[in-house]
Design an enzyme around this catalytic site. Structure first.
Site, PDB file in Angstrom:
ATOM      1  N   TYR A  70      -1.702 -43.288  59.237  1.00 40.83           N
ATOM      2  CA  TYR A  70      -1.366 -44.718  59.273  1.00 40.83           C
ATOM      3  C   TYR A  70       0.137 -44.910  59.280  1.00 40.83           C
ATOM      4  O   TYR A  70       0.842 -44.234  58.542  1.00 40.83           O
ATOM      5  CB  TYR A  70      -1.950 -45.435  58.039  1.00 40.83           C
ATOM      6  CG  TYR A  70      -2.898 -46.514  58.467  1.00 40.83           C
ATOM      7  CD1 TYR A  70      -2.416 -47.646  59.120  1.00 40.83           C
ATOM      8  CD2 TYR A  70      -4.271 -46.391  58.286  1.00 40.83           C
ATOM      9  CE1 TYR A  70      -3.276 -48.629  59.580  1.00 40.83           C
ATOM     10  CE2 TYR A  70      -5.139 -47.367  58.731  1.00 40.83           C
ATOM     11  CZ  TYR A  70      -4.627 -48.486  59.396  1.00 40.83           C
ATOM     12  OH  TYR A  70      -5.479 -49.442  59.837  1.00 40.83           O
ATOM     13  N   GLU A  72       1.905 -48.377  59.629  1.00 37.41           N
ATOM     14  CA  GLU A  72       2.292 -49.784  59.794  1.00 37.41           C
ATOM     15  C   GLU A  72       3.802 -49.930  59.647  1.00 37.41           C
ATOM     16  O   GLU A  72       4.415 -49.326  58.759  1.00 37.41           O
ATOM     17  CB  GLU A  72       1.579 -50.656  58.758  1.00 37.41           C
ATOM     18  CG  GLU A  72       0.137 -50.934  59.155  1.00 37.41           C
ATOM     19  CD  GLU A  72      -0.579 -51.837  58.166  1.00 37.41           C
ATOM     20  OE1 GLU A  72      -0.030 -52.139  57.096  1.00 37.41           O
ATOM     21  OE2 GLU A  72      -1.713 -52.242  58.490  1.00 37.41           O
ATOM     22  N   ASP A 216       4.759 -59.255  83.969  1.00 38.41           N
ATOM     23  CA  ASP A 216       3.671 -58.354  83.591  1.00 38.41           C
ATOM     24  C   ASP A 216       3.506 -57.350  84.734  1.00 38.41           C
ATOM     25  O   ASP A 216       2.916 -57.663  85.761  1.00 38.41           O
ATOM     26  CB  ASP A 216       2.401 -59.201  83.391  1.00 38.41           C
ATOM     27  CG  ASP A 216       1.187 -58.354  83.058  1.00 38.41           C
ATOM     28  OD1 ASP A 216       1.291 -57.115  83.086  1.00 38.41           O
ATOM     29  OD2 ASP A 216       0.116 -58.947  82.790  1.00 38.41           O
ATOM     30  N   THR A 242       0.886 -52.105  80.996  1.00 39.94           N
ATOM     31  CA  THR A 242      -0.049 -51.124  80.477  1.00 39.94           C
ATOM     32  C   THR A 242       0.528 -49.752  80.795  1.00 39.94           C
ATOM     33  O   THR A 242       1.412 -49.616  81.637  1.00 39.94           O
ATOM     34  CB  THR A 242      -1.430 -51.235  81.161  1.00 39.94           C
ATOM     35  OG1 THR A 242      -1.235 -51.204  82.569  1.00 39.94           O
ATOM     36  CG2 THR A 242      -2.142 -52.516  80.780  1.00 39.94           C
ATOM     37  N   LYS A 245      -2.347 -47.405  84.079  1.00 39.98           N
ATOM     38  CA  LYS A 245      -2.644 -47.682  85.490  1.00 39.98           C
ATOM     39  C   LYS A 245      -1.753 -46.783  86.360  1.00 39.98           C
ATOM     40  O   LYS A 245      -1.818 -45.573  86.204  1.00 39.98           O
ATOM     41  CB  LYS A 245      -2.488 -49.167  85.751  1.00 39.98           C
ATOM     42  CG  LYS A 245      -3.507 -49.971  84.907  1.00 39.98           C
ATOM     43  CD  LYS A 245      -3.431 -51.473  85.104  1.00 39.98           C
ATOM     44  CE  LYS A 245      -4.418 -52.160  84.165  1.00 39.98           C
ATOM     45  NZ  LYS A 245      -4.319 -53.629  84.249  1.00 39.98           N
ATOM     46  N   ARG A 251      -4.512 -45.030  77.558  1.00 42.73           N
ATOM     47  CA  ARG A 251      -4.761 -46.479  77.518  1.00 42.73           C
ATOM     48  C   ARG A 251      -3.894 -47.086  76.423  1.00 42.73           C
ATOM     49  O   ARG A 251      -4.139 -46.881  75.240  1.00 42.73           O
ATOM     50  CB  ARG A 251      -6.231 -46.777  77.242  1.00 42.73           C
ATOM     51  CG  ARG A 251      -7.178 -46.077  78.190  1.00 42.73           C
ATOM     52  CD  ARG A 251      -8.536 -46.711  78.189  1.00 42.73           C
ATOM     53  NE  ARG A 251      -8.494 -47.932  78.949  1.00 42.73           N
ATOM     54  CZ  ARG A 251      -8.562 -47.986  80.278  1.00 42.73           C
ATOM     55  NH1 ARG A 251      -8.666 -46.892  80.987  1.00 42.73           N
ATOM     56  NH2 ARG A 251      -8.505 -49.143  80.892  1.00 42.73           N
TER      57      ARG A 251
END
Ligand SMILES: *Cc1c(COP(=O)(O)O)cnc(C)c1O
Length: 429
Positions: A70, A72, A216, A242, A245, A251
């Site tokens: 983790y 954060e 974008d 992203t 692609k 991903r």
């Protein structure tokens, strides 16, 4: 023997155990499905414009033990101890993104493209504020204010579209809409527009009305990285993308912005929208960006465009209508209306022939999105496997044979054999 639900060879237990030694011991059913998916990806000509093949190096990083942790917060200011290594990993990803795209500030934590885009709305807008973005039916994305998306429910999104004649982005109308509606933010970018975008024109419009310009580049980020498409970074306040692609990574997503917006963007992503980052994905993004910084990636990006053009030329020669008459990026949008066939049955027939595509709306489509009049084709995946212009010409020939045969079963079977043979010559990463 194939099961009725799986047209791909059910792998032998030994093969599954070799690919997935731990998984095949605890969950042989799932391990077998993953091996079947590997066969699918190997045996099919994959033409979904938003997909690719990530490298073995990227996939190793994705499945590494760093996923156990983790983190954060951001490097140097976390809410957990034990960040000695992961801070270095995230900093590496950020530094490589800066080197690749030249952005002032980079955030590699968004879990995917949609949350990355939502974080930009959250950073700059209050609910109800006005946004100007490309409409879904003309090639925009759901997160550009579609009513089905949170972005269309919480914000007042005015949509621009294409010129009715040329099907090119209509900058004069965008300027008129901007002057009329005074948006706080303008979004450029698309999921199905086969041409380059004039970022300087968008910047001028945004400046005229005092709007934030968000680009974008989810679809064409790999082309930007490889120098085969102009970069939006010098023009935009914020650029989202992203990573899975044309950029060919895991991903995930990246948000880049001008230095003055850095704190707003970081706060919007964490704690605004997300909790802990997906550290294995961050590691894999670092690997992806290192791959994209190599000269071979520029060759790849250029070949993606050359291959899409070869496909477009082939289809035009076979009498297909293409939206805008061709392409200068990685995708081709076929308008099937004059061929008298709908997108959905054609996409299904092509899949049976080993050509994986998706049905897609064309601008001013009279048909519903569930069965639209277009077919979207992309070059990134098969270019990764080494296809060049000659192979993309064959794809155009196959599509024409299937359409001209009226989706004849025997023709589909013949072509399935041919696509299978071609795939065998081009190993997947
Ligand atoms: C794919 C895409 C996204 C969303 O990405 P997800 O990872 O599927 O959430 C956003 N914007 C554009 C333009 C896209 O093409």
């Amino acid at each position: 023997m194939n099961s009725p639900t799986s047209p791909f060879p059910i792998p032998a237990q030994a093969a599954v155990a070799e690919s997935f030694p731990a998984l095949s011991a605890t969950d042989p059913q799932l391990a077998s499905l993953l091996v079947q998916e590997e066969s699918r990806q190997r045996l099919k000509v994959r033409l979904i414009a938003s997909e690719n093949y990530a490298s073995g190096a990227v996939r190793e990083a994705c499945s590494s033990v760093i996923t156990n942790q983790y983190s954060e917060g951001y490097p140097g200011s976390r809410y957990y101890e034990g960040q000695q290594i992961v801070d270095q990993v995230e900093r590496l990803a950020i530094a490589r993104a800066k080197a690749l795209f030249g952005a002032d500030h980079v955030n590699v934590q968004p879990h995917s493209g949609s949350p990355a885009n939502l974080s930009v709305y959250l950073a700059f807008l209050k609910p109800g504020d006005t946004v100007l973005a490309m409409q879904l039916a003309h090639g925009g994305h759901l997160t550009h204010g579609s009513k089905a998306s949170i972005t269309g429910k919480y914000w007042n999104v005015i949509h621009y579209g294409l010129d009715a004649q040329s099907k090119l982005i209509d900058y004069a109308t965008i300027r008129e809409l901007a002057l009329q509606h005074k948006p706080k933010m303008i979004i450029a970018g698309h999921s199905a527009y086969p041409r380059q975008i004039d970022f300087a024109a968008f910047r001028a419009i945004a400046d005229e009305v005092g709007a934030i310009l968000m680009v974008d580049m989810a679809h064409f980020a790999g082309l930007v990285a490889g120098g085969a498409h102009p970069s939006p970074v010098p023009y935009a306040d914020v650029v989202t993308t992203t990573t899975h692609k044309s950029l060919r990574g895991p991903r995930g997503a990246i948000v880049m912005c001008r230095a003055e917006h850095a704190a707003k963007i970081d706060k919007a992503i964490f704690p605004g929208l997300q909790g802990g980052p997906h550290n294995a994905i961050t590691a894999a993004i670092a690997v992806t960006l290192q791959e994209a910084l190599r000269p071979e990636f520029a060759t790849y990006a250029g070949q993606c465009v050359a291959n899409a053009r070869a496909l477009a030329h082939g289809l035009l020669e076979h009498g297909f209508d293409l939206v805008t008459g061709g392409t200068d990026n990685h995708l081709v949008l076929v308008d099937l209306r004059r061929k008298g066939i709908a997108g959905k049955p054609l996409a299904a027939a092509l899949d049976r022939a080993g050509l994986v595509t998706n049905y897609n709306a064309v601008p001013w489509d009279e048909q519903p999105p569930q069965n639209p009049s277009g077919l979207r084709l992309g070059s990134p995946s098969m270019t990764t496997r080494g296809f060049r212009e000659a192979e993309f010409r064959r794809i155009a020939d196959w599509i024409a044979r299937i359409v001209d045969s009226g989706l004849n079963g025997k023709v589909i079977e013949e072509i399935a054999e041919e696509t299978h043979q071609l795939c065998a010559c081009f190993p997947m990463p």
